[in-house]
Design a protein around this motif. Structure first.
Motif, short mmCIF file in Angstrom:
data_model
loop_
_atom_site.label_atom_id
_atom_site.label_comp_id
_atom_site.label_asym_id
_atom_site.label_seq_id
_atom_site.Cartn_x
_atom_site.Cartn_y
_atom_site.Cartn_z
N ASP A 64 -43.01 -14.02 -20.67
CA ASP A 64 -42.33 -15.12 -21.32
C ASP A 64 -41.26 -15.67 -20.38
OD1 ASP A 64 -40.67 -16.69 -23.13
OD2 ASP A 64 -41.61 -15.58 -24.77
N LEU A 65 -41.12 -16.98 -20.35
CA LEU A 65 -40.08 -17.59 -19.51
C LEU A 65 -38.74 -17.67 -20.22
CD1 LEU A 65 -41.94 -20.46 -17.59
CD2 LEU A 65 -41.43 -18.12 -16.85
N GLY A 66 -38.66 -17.08 -21.40
CA GLY A 66 -37.40 -17.04 -22.11
C GLY A 66 -36.51 -15.91 -21.62
N GLY A 67 -35.23 -16.02 -21.97
CA GLY A 67 -34.27 -14.96 -21.64
C GLY A 67 -33.67 -15.04 -20.26
N LEU A 68 -33.94 -16.12 -19.53
CA LEU A 68 -33.37 -16.26 -18.19
C LEU A 68 -32.06 -17.05 -18.27
CD1 LEU A 68 -36.60 -17.10 -16.16
CD2 LEU A 68 -35.28 -14.98 -16.06
N PRO A 69 -31.05 -16.63 -17.50
CA PRO A 69 -29.76 -17.32 -17.55
C PRO A 69 -29.89 -18.79 -17.16
CG PRO A 69 -29.57 -15.21 -16.43
CD PRO A 69 -31.03 -15.47 -16.60
N ARG A 70 -29.16 -19.62 -17.85
CA ARG A 70 -29.06 -21.04 -17.54
C ARG A 70 -27.68 -21.50 -17.96
NH1 ARG A 70 -29.08 -24.40 -21.71
NH2 ARG A 70 -29.64 -26.12 -20.34
N ARG A 71 -27.33 -22.70 -17.54
CA ARG A 71 -26.03 -23.23 -17.92
C ARG A 71 -25.92 -23.35 -19.44
NH1 ARG A 71 -24.28 -28.91 -15.39
NH2 ARG A 71 -25.77 -29.66 -16.94
N GLY A 72 -24.96 -22.66 -20.02
CA GLY A 72 -24.77 -22.73 -21.46
C GLY A 72 -25.49 -21.66 -22.25
N GLY A 73 -26.15 -20.72 -21.58
CA GLY A 73 -26.84 -19.67 -22.31
C GLY A 73 -28.04 -19.13 -21.56
#
Length: 234
Positions: free
Chosen positions: A14-23
């Protein structure tokens, strides 16, 4: 957990759970994997339970003919075929001296193909799973560009790219073992997904087009559609 254990599907995460600006990026909306041809009944059930509603096949036409997707004839997920490299260019790409040059060839020669892929992602309802053969090169390019649109920092995009080496480590050895002894070391190196390769591709896109969004806009993709893609992960 980003890694997905779906029998018998390799390199799925899954490509979810990776740090990004704002969360962090959202989970359950974009999944990358290898070819689904070996997915058994338990794997298909697990994929369906995870919420995958669209399967986006990036392979060439001949690849889909020689190894048809189990979803091409219908099933729990909608099947969409968008060849990132067509059969003619699959031949031409073999002239590249390195995997990095092959990646640049795909980006430079096939912007309309990336547009078609990202428009398909924008139109997809529910979670979309995209894949090629091994889920590392063509799939890796799409994943990196998708994460870049979601404003994931480059080091985390590179880490996702490199994770393929861990997930496919055993498969690499099988493929290397099938090669002629004198070619095995070179082949093993070719299979790897070093972070500097994908960072070099993204840097190329930044320098030549001003970033992934501008690259897709130059290929004819509407800004609102690009925003819809980014919003899926954010």
């Amino acid at each position: 957990m980003r890694r997905l254990d779906w029998p018998d599907c390799q390199n799925a995460r899954d490509l979810g759970g990776l740090p990004r600006r704002g969360g962090v990026t959202r989970s359950g909306v974009a999944i990358r994997s290898a070819n689904l041809g070996h997915l058994n009944a338990l794997g298909r059930d697990a994929m369906s339970a995870y919420g995958v509603a669209t399967v986006l096949d990036l392979r060439s036409e001949s690849e889909t003919v020689n190894s048809p997707s189990p979803f091409a004839a219908g099933g729990a997920a909608r099947y969409v075929h968008r060849a990132l490299i067509d059969d003619r260019n699959m031949t031409n790409i073999g002239d590249s001296r390195s995997m990095f040059e092959r990646s640049l060839f795909i980006v430079n020669e096939r912007p309309h193909a990336f547009r078609d892929v990202f428009e398909a992602i924008a139109e997809a309802e529910g979670a979309v799973l995209f894949h090629c053969f091994a889920g590392k090169d063509r799939t890796g390019l799409v994943a990196a560009m998708l994460l870049s649109l979601a404003e994931v920092p480059s080091e985390h995009i590179a880490a996702d790219y490199r994770e393929t080496d861990m997930q496919l480590a055993q498969q690499y050895e099988i493929w290397v073992g099938e090669a002629a002894p004198e070619k095995q070391d070179a082949y093993r190196d070719e299979l790897r997904c070093p972070p500097e390769r994908i960072l070099g591709v993204l840097d190329h896109i930044e320098r030549r087009w001003g970033g992934v969004q501008s690259y897709l806009e130059a290929a004819g993709m509407a800004p609102a559609t690009i925003d819809r893609v980014a919003a899926k992960l954010t």
